[in-house]
Design a protein around this motif. Structure first.
Motif, short mmCIF file in Angstrom:
data_model
loop_
_atom_site.label_atom_id
_atom_site.label_comp_id
_atom_site.label_asym_id
_atom_site.label_seq_id
_atom_site.Cartn_x
_atom_site.Cartn_y
_atom_site.Cartn_z
N ALA A 175 -70.73 39.21 21.85
CA ALA A 175 -71.42 40.78 22.26
C ALA A 175 -71.44 41.69 21.30
O ALA A 175 -70.50 41.74 20.16
N ARG A 232 -69.30 45.51 24.18
CA ARG A 232 -70.22 45.09 25.23
C ARG A 232 -69.82 43.87 25.65
O ARG A 232 -70.60 43.09 26.52
N GLU A 282 -67.81 42.94 28.45
CA GLU A 282 -67.78 42.61 30.05
C GLU A 282 -69.55 42.68 30.09
O GLU A 282 -69.86 42.08 31.27
N ASP A 283 -70.17 43.53 29.70
CA ASP A 283 -71.67 43.49 29.78
C ASP A 283 -72.32 42.06 29.69
O ASP A 283 -73.01 41.60 30.34
N LEU A 284 -72.02 41.43 28.52
CA LEU A 284 -72.54 40.04 28.14
C LEU A 284 -72.12 39.15 29.34
O LEU A 284 -72.75 38.28 29.66
N SER A 323 -71.10 39.55 32.41
CA SER A 323 -71.85 39.79 33.58
C SER A 323 -73.40 39.41 33.42
O SER A 323 -73.94 38.65 34.37
N TRP A 324 -73.97 39.47 32.22
CA TRP A 324 -75.39 39.19 32.14
C TRP A 324 -75.47 37.40 32.19
O TRP A 324 -76.41 37.05 32.80
N ASP A 346 -65.26 39.19 22.10
CA ASP A 346 -66.11 39.54 23.10
C ASP A 346 -67.03 38.24 23.14
O ASP A 346 -68.35 38.57 23.11
N ASP A 364 -80.87 40.52 25.63
CA ASP A 364 -81.39 41.74 24.85
C ASP A 364 -80.58 42.00 23.45
O ASP A 364 -79.52 41.70 23.34
N GLU A 369 -79.51 44.45 21.87
CA GLU A 369 -78.55 45.43 21.90
C GLU A 369 -76.93 44.93 22.68
O GLU A 369 -76.31 45.41 22.28
N LEU A 370 -77.28 43.71 23.35
CA LEU A 370 -76.24 43.31 23.96
C LEU A 370 -75.32 42.40 23.07
O LEU A 370 -74.19 42.20 23.31
#
Length: 85
Positions: free
Chosen positions: A11, A15, A17-19, A21-22, A43, A66, A68-69
């Protein structure tokens, strides 16, 4: 025969946690026999899927997130089981 596909991404800064979740939200059709999701320091997110298929069978894989992720392109590997010695 069983084949395992590995998908690993790192990530972008902050990011993780965002990755994660994605990756969990990505659906594969058809579904694999088994799917596991892991995380690691820096990450990193790893998804392993198991399929009842020949090694060279075309199988669905998680896409590239994406830009940016993630910090870099996704790494992908394909493995086949080795009989016990």
């Amino acid at each position: 025969m069983t084949v395992a596909l590995m998908w690993e991404a790192r990530a972008a800064e902050g990011r993780g946690e965002d990755l994660l979740s994605w990756a969990r939200a990505q659906h594969l059709t058809p579904e694999p026999l088994r799917r596991e999701t892991f995380r690691a320091p820096q990450d990193r997110v790893l998804v392993i899927t198991w399929w009842d298929a020949a090694y060279d069978t075309e199988l669905p894989e998680l896409p590239e997130p994406d830009g940016e992720l993630v910090m870099r392109a996704v790494h992908r590997w394909r493995f086949e089981p080795v009989p016990e010695a």
